[in-house]
Design a protein around this motif. Structure first.
Motif, PDB file in Angstrom:
ATOM      1  N   HIS A 143       0.731  -1.317   0.061  1.00  0.00           N
ATOM      2  CA  HIS A 143      -0.127  -0.100  -0.014  1.00  0.00           C
ATOM      3  C   HIS A 143       0.461   1.242   0.029  1.00  0.00           C
ATOM      4  O   HIS A 143       0.290   2.222   0.390  1.00  0.00           O
ATOM      5  N   SER A 144       2.121   1.299  -0.369  1.00  0.00           N
ATOM      6  CA  SER A 144       2.560   2.439  -0.134  1.00  0.00           C
ATOM      7  C   SER A 144       4.139   2.400  -1.081  1.00  0.00           C
ATOM      8  O   SER A 144       4.630   1.204  -1.259  1.00  0.00           O
TER       9      SER A 144
ATOM     10  N   PHE B  53       6.795   3.939  -0.320  1.00  0.00           N
ATOM     11  CA  PHE B  53       8.170   4.185   0.616  1.00  0.00           C
ATOM     12  C   PHE B  53       9.250   3.048   0.406  1.00  0.00           C
ATOM     13  O   PHE B  53      10.229   3.499   0.186  1.00  0.00           O
TER      14      PHE B  53
ATOM     15  N   ASP C 289       6.781   7.244   5.917  1.00  0.00           N
ATOM     16  CA  ASP C 289       5.822   6.497   5.127  1.00  0.00           C
ATOM     17  C   ASP C 289       4.309   6.931   5.200  1.00  0.00           C
ATOM     18  O   ASP C 289       3.494   6.542   5.903  1.00  0.00           O
ATOM     19  N   THR C 290       4.295   8.441   4.646  1.00  0.00           N
ATOM     20  CA  THR C 290       2.911   8.874   4.736  1.00  0.00           C
ATOM     21  C   THR C 290       1.817   8.146   4.278  1.00  0.00           C
ATOM     22  O   THR C 290       0.679   8.191   4.517  1.00  0.00           O
ATOM     23  N   ALA C 291       1.960   7.381   3.117  1.00  0.00           N
ATOM     24  CA  ALA C 291       1.029   6.640   2.327  1.00  0.00           C
ATOM     25  C   ALA C 291       0.431   5.504   3.301  1.00  0.00           C
ATOM     26  O   ALA C 291      -0.708   5.260   3.386  1.00  0.00           O
ATOM     27  N   GLY C 292       1.469   4.655   3.850  1.00  0.00           N
ATOM     28  CA  GLY C 292       1.063   3.783   4.566  1.00  0.00           C
ATOM     29  C   GLY C 292       0.396   4.344   5.869  1.00  0.00           C
ATOM     30  O   GLY C 292      -0.582   3.562   6.527  1.00  0.00           O
TER      31      GLY C 292
ATOM     32  N   HIS D 104      -3.382   5.119   4.948  1.00  0.00           N
ATOM     33  CA  HIS D 104      -3.923   3.871   4.799  1.00  0.00           C
ATOM     34  C   HIS D 104      -4.473   3.152   6.112  1.00  0.00           C
ATOM     35  O   HIS D 104      -5.613   2.742   6.277  1.00  0.00           O
TER      36      HIS D 104
ATOM     37  N   LEU E 113       8.101  10.784   0.283  1.00  0.00           N
ATOM     38  CA  LEU E 113       7.037  10.799  -0.873  1.00  0.00           C
ATOM     39  C   LEU E 113       6.467  12.026  -1.149  1.00  0.00           C
ATOM     40  O   LEU E 113       6.442  12.868  -0.556  1.00  0.00           O
TER      41      LEU E 113
ATOM     42  N   GLY F  27       1.240  10.745  -2.128  1.00  0.00           N
ATOM     43  CA  GLY F  27       1.449   9.323  -1.695  1.00  0.00           C
ATOM     44  C   GLY F  27       1.959   8.288  -2.642  1.00  0.00           C
ATOM     45  O   GLY F  27       2.449   7.283  -2.429  1.00  0.00           O
TER      46      GLY F  27
END
Length: 163
Positions: free
Chosen positions: A23-24, A26, A63-66, A69, A143, A147
């Motif tokens: 999901h990322s 990163f 890890d902003t995307a993780g 999520h 990132l 993301g």
């Protein structure tokens, strides 16, 4: 400086996935730029035992995307997959790179308070000066705000031999 690599470079479309990280972008971005840098200096890995290579990963956002999520799943009352407990700590991907390449120096992750490269180089310099490492793989990553893969730089610092 022994070697340097960036992401993106000409022809880059997206980093390849990394088993255990989801999901990322990163972790795939960290792995891609680290492997590119190490391959430019050493070709194929792993490095021989006793190389004393530290990994210094520097990221203000992590890890902003993780994290987004996980936040969305918690807000929705969904179950969080166990991989997120592993990948939520930047040390996990730094350790992945170290294990894959046989880097046997310290692993350090920083959230910079000033200039990211200067902070990372200062930490790497301490490890080299104190004899904790013979060289340091400095990875700078952020990132993109949406993301998607952003930008990363990996620099191999030091002489590559223990004193």
């Amino acid at each position: 400086m022994e070697a340097e690599a960036r992401w993106p470079e000409a022809g880059d479309e997206g980093p390849a996935g990394v088993p255990g990280f989801v999901h990322s972008a990163f972790a795939p971005l960290v792995v891609a730029v680290a492997e590119r840098c190490l391959a430019r200096r050493y070709g194929a890995g792993p490095l021989p035992p006793g190389n004393g290579t530290a990994v210094v990963l520097v990221s203000a956002g992590g890890d902003t995307a993780g994290a987004a999520h996980v936040r969305a799943a918690v807000d929705a009352g969904d179950r969080i997959g166990p991989l997120f407990f592993f990948q939520s700590v930047p040390n996990s991907v730094a350790g992945h790179v170290a294990a894959r390449w046989g880097l046997d120096g310290p692993v350090v992750c920083l959230s910079p308070t000033g200039d990211p490269r200067a902070d990372g180089e200062a930490e790497a310099g301490l490890l080299l000066h104190d004899g904790d490492a013979a060289q340091a793989l400095l990875i700078l990553i952020e990132l993109a705000p949406d993301g998607t893969p952003g930008e990363a730089t990996a620099v191999l610092l030091g002489e590559g031999t223990r004193q």
